[in-house]
Design a protein around this motif. Structure first.
Motif, mmCIF file in Angstrom:
data_model
loop_
_atom_site.group_PDB
_atom_site.id
_atom_site.type_symbol
_atom_site.label_atom_id
_atom_site.label_comp_id
_atom_site.label_asym_id
_atom_site.label_seq_id
_atom_site.Cartn_x
_atom_site.Cartn_y
_atom_site.Cartn_z
ATOM 1 N N TRP A 27 74.209 3.651 101.655
ATOM 2 C CA TRP A 27 75.162 2.619 101.256
ATOM 3 C C TRP A 27 74.503 1.262 101.463
ATOM 4 N N LYS A 28 74.391 0.511 100.410
ATOM 5 C CA LYS A 28 73.745 -0.797 100.506
ATOM 6 C C LYS A 28 74.342 -1.742 99.469
ATOM 7 N N PHE A 29 73.989 -3.003 99.603
ATOM 8 C CA PHE A 29 74.506 -4.006 98.674
ATOM 9 C C PHE A 29 74.021 -3.677 97.271
ATOM 10 N N PRO A 30 74.911 -3.719 96.275
ATOM 11 C CA PRO A 30 74.519 -3.342 94.905
ATOM 12 C C PRO A 30 73.327 -4.137 94.380
ATOM 13 N N THR A 31 72.394 -3.422 93.782
ATOM 14 C CA THR A 31 71.236 -4.045 93.151
ATOM 15 C C THR A 31 71.336 -3.858 91.638
ATOM 16 N N ARG A 32 70.460 -4.539 90.926
ATOM 17 C CA ARG A 32 70.478 -4.453 89.461
ATOM 18 C C ARG A 32 70.240 -3.014 88.994
ATOM 19 N N LYS A 33 69.397 -2.292 89.728
ATOM 20 C CA LYS A 33 69.078 -0.914 89.344
ATOM 21 C C LYS A 33 70.305 -0.014 89.422
ATOM 22 N N MET A 34 71.226 -0.358 90.304
ATOM 23 C CA MET A 34 72.432 0.456 90.477
ATOM 24 C C MET A 34 73.420 0.270 89.328
ATOM 25 N N TYR A 35 73.125 -0.698 88.450
ATOM 26 C CA TYR A 35 73.992 -0.944 87.298
ATOM 27 C C TYR A 35 73.370 -0.450 85.993
ATOM 28 N N ARG A 36 72.344 0.407 86.096
ATOM 29 C CA ARG A 36 71.752 0.987 84.897
ATOM 30 C C ARG A 36 72.804 1.837 84.178
ATOM 31 N N TRP B 197 85.858 -0.756 86.636
ATOM 32 C CA TRP B 197 84.635 0.021 86.509
ATOM 33 C C TRP B 197 83.423 -0.753 87.029
ATOM 34 N N ILE B 198 83.380 -2.066 86.774
ATOM 35 C CA ILE B 198 82.293 -2.898 87.307
ATOM 36 C C ILE B 198 82.291 -2.828 88.836
ATOM 37 N N SER B 199 83.465 -2.823 89.432
ATOM 38 C CA SER B 199 83.588 -2.827 90.889
ATOM 39 C C SER B 199 83.034 -1.560 91.529
ATOM 40 N N VAL B 200 83.225 -0.424 90.901
ATOM 41 C CA VAL B 200 82.828 0.853 91.531
ATOM 42 C C VAL B 200 81.566 1.448 90.922
ATOM 43 N N PHE B 201 80.954 0.771 89.951
ATOM 44 C CA PHE B 201 79.812 1.362 89.248
ATOM 45 C C PHE B 201 78.650 1.716 90.183
ATOM 46 N N PRO B 202 78.297 0.862 91.171
ATOM 47 C CA PRO B 202 77.208 1.256 92.089
ATOM 48 C C PRO B 202 77.504 2.549 92.837
ATOM 49 N N GLN C 250 71.712 6.535 84.278
ATOM 50 C CA GLN C 250 71.811 6.443 85.737
ATOM 51 C C GLN C 250 70.797 7.343 86.423
ATOM 52 N N THR C 251 70.509 8.480 85.818
ATOM 53 C CA THR C 251 69.687 9.497 86.483
ATOM 54 C C THR C 251 68.254 9.572 85.981
ATOM 55 N N HIS C 252 67.940 8.863 84.896
ATOM 56 C CA HIS C 252 66.585 8.885 84.339
ATOM 57 C C HIS C 252 66.179 7.480 83.889
ATOM 58 N N ASP C 253 64.882 7.274 83.798
ATOM 59 C CA ASP C 253 64.353 5.930 83.541
ATOM 60 C C ASP C 253 64.219 5.631 82.055
#
Length: 360
Positions: free
Chosen positions: A323-332, A285-290, A59-62
């Motif tokens: 706060w924004k609509f979840p993106t793919r990056k937010m599910y890393r 967990w999927i619901s709150v992951f972002p 989540q915090t590194h690439d």
């Protein structure tokens, strides 16, 4: 019959102590759910912690994927690197789960009574029933499906309250856990940080956070934390009780329809708990992951500033994630996180319900 009697019992359902393995002293009886859940949580937290470490790092590194993150961590920190910071969640997560279970089981009957009283009042005002002698709670007796439907908002509201309460306890410990998990990764980004001054134990981490950010620093990212815990807890209990109720009813009907089928009640109950635990952990967990990702990224920036203060560097301005609509990056990091969630919830609830049923 009162509305309180028509509610589904919290979490464990009806318990039948046929062959208890241990008798709990009378003085410990009021705390039985908390004690059993704490024991189950200690085991499930230890098993799932390496996966939680991978999730936080991704989540915090690439990192490109989970395998690369795992390989990098073991190469640079060894196997023990996956367990870095485990002392905090062993204390906090286990206590938080036991506290959450205790709050949930205590508050659910009250929430249920308020819910049904409100429903009866509303129905009487709009004259929703053709028979004025029937209340919403008496109609509820006619169909187990209705019982389940009404249990969902009751469970969600009760879980919401439980999650919000335990976030006050859990946030400081989770922040120190994340600090320990990504400490090496963050410090590697700067050559100015003296590695000898980096805090190593949990107590050193806590002291460094307070020294740099004050006591409020322990609650860095709390706005994200309380929303995540409240929503996920509400969804978790609502899904768990729904899936378990349905699966147990289905297995009972299956045994009645096929009496020669070698399918004992004990086996189906165990499978019901495992299935309910896996689905509730995964879906909540999927619901709150972002939200969890935003929390981790904000806390990463706070940690970076704390490390900069060690080397007397100027702190950077921290901008809270929008706060924004979840993106793919937010599910890393979702992959190892889901696997951890499924594993820990199955272990936790299977062990918790076993202990509740076999310890009197």
């Amino acid at each position: 019959m009162t509305s309180k009697q028509k509610q589904l019992p919290a979490i464990t359902g009806e318990i039948n102590h046929e062959t208890p393995i241990f008798h709990l002293p009378e003085s410990f009886q009021p705390w039985k759910p908390a004690i059993m859940s704490y024991s189950a949580s200690m085991v499930s937290t230890t098993v799932g912690f390496p996966l939680d470490s991978l999730k936080t790092r991704m989540q915090t590194h690439d990192f490109e994927n989970s395998f690369q993150c795992l390989k990098y961590t073991i190469h640079n920190e060894g196997i023990l690197g996956l367990f870095r910071g485990i002392s905090a969640p062993l204390i906090s997560t286990s206590f938080a789960k036991s506290l959450g279970v205790a709050i949930y089981t205590k508050v659910k009957p009250t929430i249920g009574e308020v819910y049904f009283d409100t429903l009866d009042t509303f129905n009487s005002k709009v004259n929703i029933t053709s028979d004025p002698t029937k209340t919403a709670t008496s109609i509820l007796e006619d169909d187990s499906t209705n019982i389940l439907i009404h249990n969902v908002p009751i469970s969600f509201a009760s879980g919401l309250i439980a999650g919000g309460c335990i976030s006050l306890w859990g946030c400081p410990f989770e922040f120190t856990k994340i600090f320990s998990q990504i400490l090496i990764l963050v410090s590697n980004n700067s050559n100015k940080i003296d590695k000898n001054l980096i805090p190593k134990s949990m107590s050193q981490v806590i002291r460094q956070i307070i020294k740099s950010e004050g006591y409020k620093g322990l609650y860095s990212g709390y706005s994200y934390h309380i929303i995540r815990d409240s929503v996920s807890s509400g969804l978790f209990y609502a899904i768990y009780e729904t899936v378990k109720f349905n699966s147990r009813n289905f297995s009972n009907e299956l045994r009645e329809a096929y009496p020669n089928l070698a399918l004992s009640k004990h086996v189906t109950d165990v499978l019901s708990i495992a299935c309910a635990g896996a689905l509730s952990g995964m879906l909540s967990w999927i619901s709150v992951f972002p939200i969890d990702t935003m929390k981790s990224q904000y806390q990463r920036d706070v940690i970076n500033n704390i490390l900069r203060s060690i080397s007397n560097e100027k702190k950077l301005e921290i901008v809270k994630p929008e706060w924004k609509f979840p993106t793919r990056k937010m599910y890393r990091g979702l992959g190892p996180s889901l696997f951890r969630s499924i594993t820990t919830t199955v272990i936790f609830f299977s062990m918790f319900e076993y202990l509740m049923s076999n310890i009197v």
